[in-house]
Design a protein around this motif. Structure first.
Motif, PDB file in Angstrom:
ATOM      1  N   PRO A   8       0.832  -1.217   0.000  1.00  0.00           N
ATOM      2  CA  PRO A   8       0.000   0.000   0.000  1.00  0.00           C
ATOM      3  C   PRO A   8       0.862   1.260   0.000  1.00  0.00           C
ATOM      4  O   PRO A   8       1.994   1.254   0.491  1.00  0.00           O
ATOM      5  CB  PRO A   8      -0.796  -0.132   1.304  1.00  0.00           C
ATOM      6  CG  PRO A   8      -0.808  -1.600   1.589  1.00  0.00           C
ATOM      7  CD  PRO A   8       0.529  -2.095   1.136  1.00  0.00           C
ATOM      8  N   GLY A  75      -5.707  -0.157   4.060  1.00  0.00           N
ATOM      9  CA  GLY A  75      -6.249   0.888   3.203  1.00  0.00           C
ATOM     10  C   GLY A  75      -6.335   2.209   3.944  1.00  0.00           C
ATOM     11  O   GLY A  75      -5.952   2.313   5.112  1.00  0.00           O
ATOM     12  N   GLU A 114     -10.268   0.530  -2.903  1.00  0.00           N
ATOM     13  CA  GLU A 114      -8.939   1.029  -2.535  1.00  0.00           C
ATOM     14  C   GLU A 114      -8.265   0.158  -1.482  1.00  0.00           C
ATOM     15  O   GLU A 114      -7.148   0.475  -1.043  1.00  0.00           O
ATOM     16  CB  GLU A 114      -9.053   2.469  -2.008  1.00  0.00           C
ATOM     17  CG  GLU A 114      -9.627   3.452  -3.018  1.00  0.00           C
ATOM     18  CD  GLU A 114      -8.810   3.498  -4.307  1.00  0.00           C
ATOM     19  OE1 GLU A 114      -7.571   3.460  -4.223  1.00  0.00           O
ATOM     20  OE2 GLU A 114      -9.417   3.554  -5.401  1.00  0.00           O
ATOM     21  N   LEU A 115      -8.879  -0.940  -1.076  1.00  0.00           N
ATOM     22  CA  LEU A 115      -8.348  -1.774  -0.008  1.00  0.00           C
ATOM     23  C   LEU A 115      -7.351  -2.789  -0.573  1.00  0.00           C
ATOM     24  O   LEU A 115      -7.653  -3.518  -1.515  1.00  0.00           O
ATOM     25  CB  LEU A 115      -9.503  -2.506   0.682  1.00  0.00           C
ATOM     26  CG  LEU A 115      -9.213  -3.254   1.984  1.00  0.00           C
ATOM     27  CD1 LEU A 115      -8.707  -2.288   3.051  1.00  0.00           C
ATOM     28  CD2 LEU A 115     -10.480  -3.951   2.481  1.00  0.00           C
TER      29      LEU A 115
END
Length: 211
Positions: A8, A75, A114-115
């Motif tokens: 991420p 996230g 978006e995770l």
């Protein structure tokens, strides 16, 4: 330590331990795991449950496994990082622990697309024999596909937990490009991992931390 294949875009660390991992790198145990779907906001106390999440930097959280699937999620909620670690045996997979974890993220204001997510080493379909009743229950999952079950060389049913979890994730709006899963089998790779079905008493960890 094995690292998921995606990272991420915020300061964090995550990974899956092995037999050789340094215990100093591992989290403090905060969950008494019971193969359920209870997910807590992490605190420095021991609670009964199978998942926890945090937005606190420096708090390393994790779950212990030895054939079950360690699930890691990461996230942003607004501009704040959010991470979670979940424990999923077949009961947890079918009861929807991943759905519960993603719901926690969405309820706080996160966007599922978006995770980032990673499913760690577990007993894979090549060795995971289950009863016909487990397959029958799994077939009722809305994300089920017939290729998640197969008949093994001994004539018994086998279940692909990674495959079913990935299908659940995509149905819930997660992005396949944010999937950092490691499809490694704890029973095939006994020199690297502990396996409950092989009689090991040790456990490996799936862990995550906001830096």
């Amino acid at each position: 330590m094995l690292i998921p294949t995606v990272q991420p875009p915020f300061p964090m660390a995550w990974g899956f331990s092995t037999r050789q991992s340094d215990p100093a790198e591992l989290p403090v145990r905060m969950l008494a795991q019971v193969h359920g779907c209870c997910i807590w906001e992490a605190e420095d106390i021991l609670r009964e449950g199978d998942g926890h999440w945090t937005q606190v930097a420096g708090r390393r959280i994790g779950v212990r496994t030895a054939d079950c699937v360690p699930i890691l999620l990461a996230g942003l909620v607004g501009k704040r990082p959010w991470v979670a670690a979940l424990h999923a045996g077949w009961r947890g997979v079918l009861a929807g622990i991943l759905r519960h974890g993603i719901k926690q993220f969405i309820n706080l204001g996160g966007n599922s697309h978006e995770l980032y997510f990673a499913f760690g080493p577990c007993i894979q379909a090549c060795h995971f024999e289950v009863g016909s009743e487990v397959i029958e229950e799994a077939m009722r999952d809305p994300s089920w596909r017939d290729d998640f079950a197969m008949v093994g060389p001994r004539g018994k049913h086998h279940l692909d937990m990674h495959g079913l979890l990935e299908s659940q994730a995509l149905d819930l709006g997660l992005d396949s490009k944010k999937n950092g899963s490691l499809r490694l089998c704890t029973l095939c790779e006994r020199d690297i991992f502990f396996s409950h079905r092989a009689g090991d008493s040790g456990r490996q960890w799936g862990w995550v931390e906001i830096l």
